[in-house]
Write a protein that holds these residues in place. Structure first.
Motif, PDB file in Angstrom:
ATOM      1  N   ASP A  93      10.287   0.122   4.376  1.00  0.00           N
ATOM      2  CA  ASP A  93      11.245   1.213   4.214  1.00  0.00           C
ATOM      3  C   ASP A  93      10.508   2.546   4.078  1.00  0.00           C
ATOM      4  N   GLY A  94      11.107   3.580   4.615  1.00  0.00           N
ATOM      5  CA  GLY A  94      10.530   4.916   4.514  1.00  0.00           C
ATOM      6  C   GLY A  94      10.742   5.548   3.156  1.00  0.00           C
ATOM      7  N   VAL A  95      11.690   5.022   2.388  1.00  0.00           N
ATOM      8  CA  VAL A  95      12.006   5.577   1.070  1.00  0.00           C
ATOM      9  C   VAL A  95      11.278   4.778  -0.006  1.00  0.00           C
ATOM     10  N   VAL A  96      10.520   5.473  -0.813  1.00  0.00           N
ATOM     11  CA  VAL A  96       9.797   4.851  -1.929  1.00  0.00           C
ATOM     12  C   VAL A  96      10.411   5.368  -3.223  1.00  0.00           C
ATOM     13  N   LYS A  97      10.763   4.453  -4.095  1.00  0.00           N
ATOM     14  CA  LYS A  97      11.343   4.818  -5.393  1.00  0.00           C
ATOM     15  C   LYS A  97      10.211   4.914  -6.406  1.00  0.00           C
ATOM     16  N   VAL A  98      10.170   6.031  -7.124  1.00  0.00           N
ATOM     17  CA  VAL A  98       9.141   6.247  -8.147  1.00  0.00           C
ATOM     18  C   VAL A  98       9.848   6.421  -9.485  1.00  0.00           C
ATOM     19  N   SER A 158       3.457   3.843 -21.984  1.00  0.00           N
ATOM     20  CA  SER A 158       4.093   4.595 -20.899  1.00  0.00           C
ATOM     21  C   SER A 158       3.729   3.977 -19.562  1.00  0.00           C
ATOM     22  N   SER A 159       4.573   4.227 -18.556  1.00  0.00           N
ATOM     23  CA  SER A 159       4.291   3.656 -17.242  1.00  0.00           C
ATOM     24  C   SER A 159       4.735   4.587 -16.122  1.00  0.00           C
ATOM     25  N   LEU A 160       4.051   4.428 -15.011  1.00  0.00           N
ATOM     26  CA  LEU A 160       4.350   5.141 -13.775  1.00  0.00           C
ATOM     27  C   LEU A 160       4.394   4.072 -12.685  1.00  0.00           C
ATOM     28  N   THR A 161       5.586   3.795 -12.149  1.00  0.00           N
ATOM     29  CA  THR A 161       5.759   2.686 -11.225  1.00  0.00           C
ATOM     30  C   THR A 161       6.411   3.125  -9.920  1.00  0.00           C
ATOM     31  N   PHE A 162       6.365   2.242  -8.939  1.00  0.00           N
ATOM     32  CA  PHE A 162       7.008   2.498  -7.656  1.00  0.00           C
ATOM     33  C   PHE A 162       7.518   1.182  -7.082  1.00  0.00           C
ATOM     34  N   SER A 163       8.464   1.299  -6.162  1.00  0.00           N
ATOM     35  CA  SER A 163       8.955   0.122  -5.455  1.00  0.00           C
ATOM     36  C   SER A 163       9.441   0.550  -4.075  1.00  0.00           C
ATOM     37  N   VAL A 164       9.334  -0.393  -3.136  1.00  0.00           N
ATOM     38  CA  VAL A 164       9.741  -0.128  -1.761  1.00  0.00           C
ATOM     39  C   VAL A 164      10.127  -1.454  -1.113  1.00  0.00           C
ATOM     40  N   ARG A 167       0.836  -1.205   0.000  1.00  0.00           N
ATOM     41  CA  ARG A 167       0.000   0.000   0.000  1.00  0.00           C
ATOM     42  C   ARG A 167       0.864   1.245   0.000  1.00  0.00           C
ATOM     43  N   THR A 168       1.838   1.236   0.870  1.00  0.00           N
ATOM     44  CA  THR A 168       2.719   2.393   0.968  1.00  0.00           C
ATOM     45  C   THR A 168       3.454   2.606  -0.340  1.00  0.00           C
ATOM     46  N   ALA A 169       3.953   1.545  -0.931  1.00  0.00           N
ATOM     47  CA  ALA A 169       4.682   1.636  -2.182  1.00  0.00           C
ATOM     48  C   ALA A 169       3.786   2.182  -3.280  1.00  0.00           C
ATOM     49  N   ALA A 170       2.569   1.721  -3.317  1.00  0.00           N
ATOM     50  CA  ALA A 170       1.645   2.161  -4.349  1.00  0.00           C
ATOM     51  C   ALA A 170       1.352   3.644  -4.228  1.00  0.00           C
ATOM     52  N   VAL A 171       1.178   4.084  -3.025  1.00  0.00           N
ATOM     53  CA  VAL A 171       0.877   5.495  -2.810  1.00  0.00           C
ATOM     54  C   VAL A 171       2.033   6.349  -3.285  1.00  0.00           C
ATOM     55  N   LEU A 172       3.222   5.959  -2.931  1.00  0.00           N
ATOM     56  CA  LEU A 172       4.398   6.727  -3.312  1.00  0.00           C
ATOM     57  C   LEU A 172       4.582   6.741  -4.807  1.00  0.00           C
ATOM     58  N   ALA A 173       4.379   5.607  -5.407  1.00  0.00           N
ATOM     59  CA  ALA A 173       4.532   5.528  -6.848  1.00  0.00           C
ATOM     60  C   ALA A 173       3.506   6.400  -7.535  1.00  0.00           C
ATOM     61  N   LEU A 174       2.321   6.374  -7.034  1.00  0.00           N
ATOM     62  CA  LEU A 174       1.248   7.156  -7.640  1.00  0.00           C
ATOM     63  C   LEU A 174       1.593   8.621  -7.625  1.00  0.00           C
ATOM     64  N   SER A 234      12.563   9.421  -9.021  1.00  0.00           N
ATOM     65  CA  SER A 234      13.076  10.039  -7.809  1.00  0.00           C
ATOM     66  C   SER A 234      12.652   9.168  -6.641  1.00  0.00           C
ATOM     67  N   THR A 235      12.889   9.652  -5.461  1.00  0.00           N
ATOM     68  CA  THR A 235      12.439   8.956  -4.262  1.00  0.00           C
ATOM     69  C   THR A 235      11.639   9.923  -3.413  1.00  0.00           C
ATOM     70  N   LEU A 236      10.823   9.369  -2.561  1.00  0.00           N
ATOM     71  CA  LEU A 236      10.092  10.193  -1.616  1.00  0.00           C
ATOM     72  C   LEU A 236      10.060   9.475  -0.279  1.00  0.00           C
ATOM     73  N   GLN A 237       9.893  10.238   0.752  1.00  0.00           N
ATOM     74  CA  GLN A 237       9.785   9.716   2.108  1.00  0.00           C
ATOM     75  C   GLN A 237       8.303   9.518   2.411  1.00  0.00           C
ATOM     76  N   ARG A 238       7.862   8.271   2.516  1.00  0.00           N
ATOM     77  CA  ARG A 238       6.435   7.995   2.700  1.00  0.00           C
ATOM     78  C   ARG A 238       5.870   8.648   3.955  1.00  0.00           C
ATOM     79  N   LEU A 239       6.674   8.733   5.014  1.00  0.00           N
ATOM     80  CA  LEU A 239       6.173   9.310   6.267  1.00  0.00           C
ATOM     81  C   LEU A 239       5.961  10.818   6.168  1.00  0.00           C
ATOM     82  N   ASP A 240       6.670  11.494   5.240  1.00  0.00           N
ATOM     83  CA  ASP A 240       6.430  12.918   5.021  1.00  0.00           C
ATOM     84  C   ASP A 240       4.996  13.160   4.567  1.00  0.00           C
TER      85      ASP A 240
END
Length: 188
Positions: free
Chosen positions: A174-179, A36-42, A6-13, A155-161
């Motif tokens: 992990d707090g870091v989500v790769k998008v 085209s694609s928009l993906t995330f991983s955590v 869930r967290t990964a999906a949110v960040l990727a989105l 880029s990456t984002l901090q999910r807790l932010d």
């Protein structure tokens, strides 16, 4: 694992839309969603959880000769998160994660694109998820041939932010989500 996805999906989105959006006096591009694609991983425990967003749009106005006029705006439907685990995708749309019921969209908006090398750029803008806006720099490479363009970046984002899965500690998820995004577009 459902929480991790869930967290990964949110960040990727949220990150995915960072790639392209239109600007005034540059060149407008229409994204080909089929290629085209928009993906995330955590990282979740010892595994990497990956996902994507299936419903998003981008308004991109960009000319490499007029980067000062570039504008990019990406809107991502938070409820369109998808993972290999269907249950996890449903979890990510929940209140503790992307909260798609209250926050239907995540956005990335930039009106500053800076060249960083031959065919590479940084889109400097704002990422908004769950109503929380934070500055974000989105590096990307761009190849334009005639009226066709291919851009890849991320880029990456901090999910807790963004208060995504804040009940899950970073040792578990992990707090870091790769998008990342991979976009093909045609000049309008």
């Amino acid at each position: 694992m459902n929480i991790f996805l869930r967290t990964a999906a949110v960040l990727a989105l949220v990150s995915a839309p960072l790639a392209f959006a239109p600007a005034a006096n540059a060149a407008e591009w229409a994204v080909d969603h089929d290629t085209s694609s928009l993906t995330f991983s955590v990282r979740h425990g010892e595994k990497i959880v990956s996902g994507s967003f299936t419903d998003w749009d981008a308004a991109i106005d960009f000319d490499p000769e007029k980067t000062e006029a570039a504008t990019i705006k990406v809107n991502v439907k938070t409820g369109s998160v998808a993972t290999d685990d269907g249950q996890m995708g449903k979890t990510l749309t929940g209140e503790a994660w992307l909260d798609a019921g209250s926050f239907e969209q995540a956005t990335f908006s930039s009106d500053e694109v800076v060249p960083t090398g031959e065919g590479s750029y940084d889109a400097i803008g704002t990422l908004t998820i769950r109503g929380i806006s934070m500055p974000m720099t989105l590096p990307f490479v761009l190849d334009i041939k005639g009226d066709k363009a291919h851009a890849k970046g991320g880029s990456t984002l901090q999910r807790l932010d963004y208060k995504i899965g804040s009940q899950i500690d970073e040792n578990t998820l992990d707090g870091v989500v790769k998008v990342e995004f991979d976009l093909n577009a045609t000049k309008k």
